[in-house]
Scaffold this motif. Structure first.
Motif, PDB file in Angstrom:
ATOM      1  N   GLU A 251      -1.146  39.950  71.199  1.00 39.57           N
ATOM      2  CA  GLU A 251      -0.206  38.911  72.262  1.00 39.57           C
ATOM      3  C   GLU A 251      -0.200  39.851  73.804  1.00 39.57           C
ATOM      4  OE1 GLU A 251       3.689  37.644  71.123  1.00 39.57           O
ATOM      5  OE2 GLU A 251       3.011  37.489  68.943  1.00 39.57           O
ATOM      6  N   MET A 252      -0.063  39.287  74.633  1.00 43.27           N
ATOM      7  CA  MET A 252       0.021  39.652  76.143  1.00 43.27           C
ATOM      8  C   MET A 252       1.393  40.161  76.359  1.00 43.27           C
ATOM      9  SD  MET A 252      -1.741  36.464  78.357  1.00 43.27           S
ATOM     10  CE  MET A 252      -2.185  37.270  79.784  1.00 43.27           C
ATOM     11  N   PRO A 253       1.323  40.947  77.197  1.00 45.45           N
ATOM     12  CA  PRO A 253       2.958  41.255  77.698  1.00 45.45           C
ATOM     13  C   PRO A 253       3.562  40.120  78.198  1.00 45.45           C
ATOM     14  CG  PRO A 253       1.262  43.099  78.511  1.00 45.45           C
ATOM     15  CD  PRO A 253       0.586  41.699  78.098  1.00 45.45           C
ATOM     16  N   GLU A 254       4.795  39.991  78.049  1.00 41.21           N
ATOM     17  CA  GLU A 254       5.573  38.975  78.318  1.00 41.21           C
ATOM     18  C   GLU A 254       5.405  38.388  79.818  1.00 41.21           C
ATOM     19  OE1 GLU A 254      10.500  37.198  78.308  1.00 41.21           O
ATOM     20  OE2 GLU A 254       9.836  39.293  77.872  1.00 41.21           O
TER      21      GLU A 254
ATOM     22  N   PHE B 188       2.048  37.104  80.865  1.00 43.67           N
ATOM     23  CA  PHE B 188       1.889  35.776  80.190  1.00 43.67           C
ATOM     24  C   PHE B 188       2.714  34.660  81.196  1.00 43.67           C
ATOM     25  CE2 PHE B 188       2.976  32.342  77.522  1.00 43.67           C
ATOM     26  CZ  PHE B 188       1.928  31.786  76.712  1.00 43.67           C
TER      27      PHE B 188
ATOM     28  N   TYR C  90      -1.648  34.752  74.502  1.00 44.16           N
ATOM     29  CA  TYR C  90      -0.851  34.246  73.525  1.00 44.16           C
ATOM     30  C   TYR C  90       0.581  35.165  73.561  1.00 44.16           C
ATOM     31  CZ  TYR C  90      -4.803  32.223  70.970  1.00 44.16           C
ATOM     32  OH  TYR C  90      -5.961  31.579  70.705  1.00 44.16           O
ATOM     33  N   TRP C  91       1.784  34.632  73.594  1.00 41.62           N
ATOM     34  CA  TRP C  91       2.984  35.316  73.766  1.00 41.62           C
ATOM     35  C   TRP C  91       3.977  34.817  72.765  1.00 41.62           C
ATOM     36  CZ3 TRP C  91       7.711  33.884  75.490  1.00 41.62           C
ATOM     37  CH2 TRP C  91       8.691  34.743  75.600  1.00 41.62           C
ATOM     38  N   SER C  92       4.943  35.341  72.213  1.00 42.35           N
ATOM     39  CA  SER C  92       5.857  34.971  71.475  1.00 42.35           C
ATOM     40  C   SER C  92       7.096  36.036  71.786  1.00 42.35           C
ATOM     41  CB  SER C  92       5.692  34.767  69.877  1.00 42.35           C
ATOM     42  OG  SER C  92       5.635  35.989  69.295  1.00 42.35           O
TER      43      SER C  92
ATOM     44  N   ASN D  27       7.031  38.683  68.834  1.00 42.91           N
ATOM     45  CA  ASN D  27       5.727  39.010  68.565  1.00 42.91           C
ATOM     46  C   ASN D  27       5.363  38.681  67.130  1.00 42.91           C
ATOM     47  OD1 ASN D  27       3.405  40.489  69.152  1.00 42.91           O
ATOM     48  ND2 ASN D  27       4.317  42.631  68.213  1.00 42.91           N
TER      49      ASN D  27
ATOM     50  N   CYS E 192       2.973  35.766  66.960  1.00 40.94           N
ATOM     51  CA  CYS E 192       1.778  34.851  66.765  1.00 40.94           C
ATOM     52  C   CYS E 192       0.931  35.205  65.466  1.00 40.94           C
ATOM     53  CB  CYS E 192       1.244  35.003  68.396  1.00 40.94           C
ATOM     54  SG  CYS E 192       2.062  34.220  69.408  1.00 40.94           S
TER      55      CYS E 192
ATOM     56  N   CYS F  13       4.841  30.294  68.522  1.00 44.43           N
ATOM     57  CA  CYS F  13       3.838  31.122  69.473  1.00 44.43           C
ATOM     58  C   CYS F  13       3.500  30.104  70.703  1.00 44.43           C
ATOM     59  CB  CYS F  13       2.613  31.464  68.654  1.00 44.43           C
ATOM     60  SG  CYS F  13       1.246  32.209  69.436  1.00 44.43           S
TER      61      CYS F  13
END
Length: 92
Positions: A28-31, A34, A70-72, A75, A77, A86
């Motif tokens: 995942e990307m940093p919030e 994203f 991607y990001w959730s 975390n 996803c 996600c």
């Protein structure tokens, strides 16, 4: 023949740059990174339960791969089984 260490660093950076620009397909990307990308022209946000469901929906809509990222919030996803929503960013 002896190679210049700076040349090796420059070559390594050139090879790695295109890969990092595409985003990781399993991380995942940093919030903030994203969220900054969500409003970019041509980006499409897909939300589903887990990254596999996000990817399936993106394919159904004919979006381009790989995903921008991607990001959730939790975390999740890439958890298996999917444990929550996600978000994935794709281009048209």
């Amino acid at each position: 023949m002896r190679l210049n260490p700076l040349l090796l660093v420059a070559i390594s950076a050139c090879i790695a740059a295109p890969l990092s620009a595409q985003g990781s397909s399993r991380q995942e990307m940093p919030e903030q990174k994203f969220l900054d990308q969500v409003e970019a022209p041509g980006h499409v946000l897909i939300t589903a339960r887990g990254a596999d469901a996000v990817n399936a929906e993106a394919r159904r809509k004919g979006l381009k791969f790989p995903a921008v990222g991607y990001w959730s919030p939790d975390n999740v996803c890439f958890s298996n089984p999917p444990k929550g929503d996600c978000n994935g960013l794709f281009t048209r």
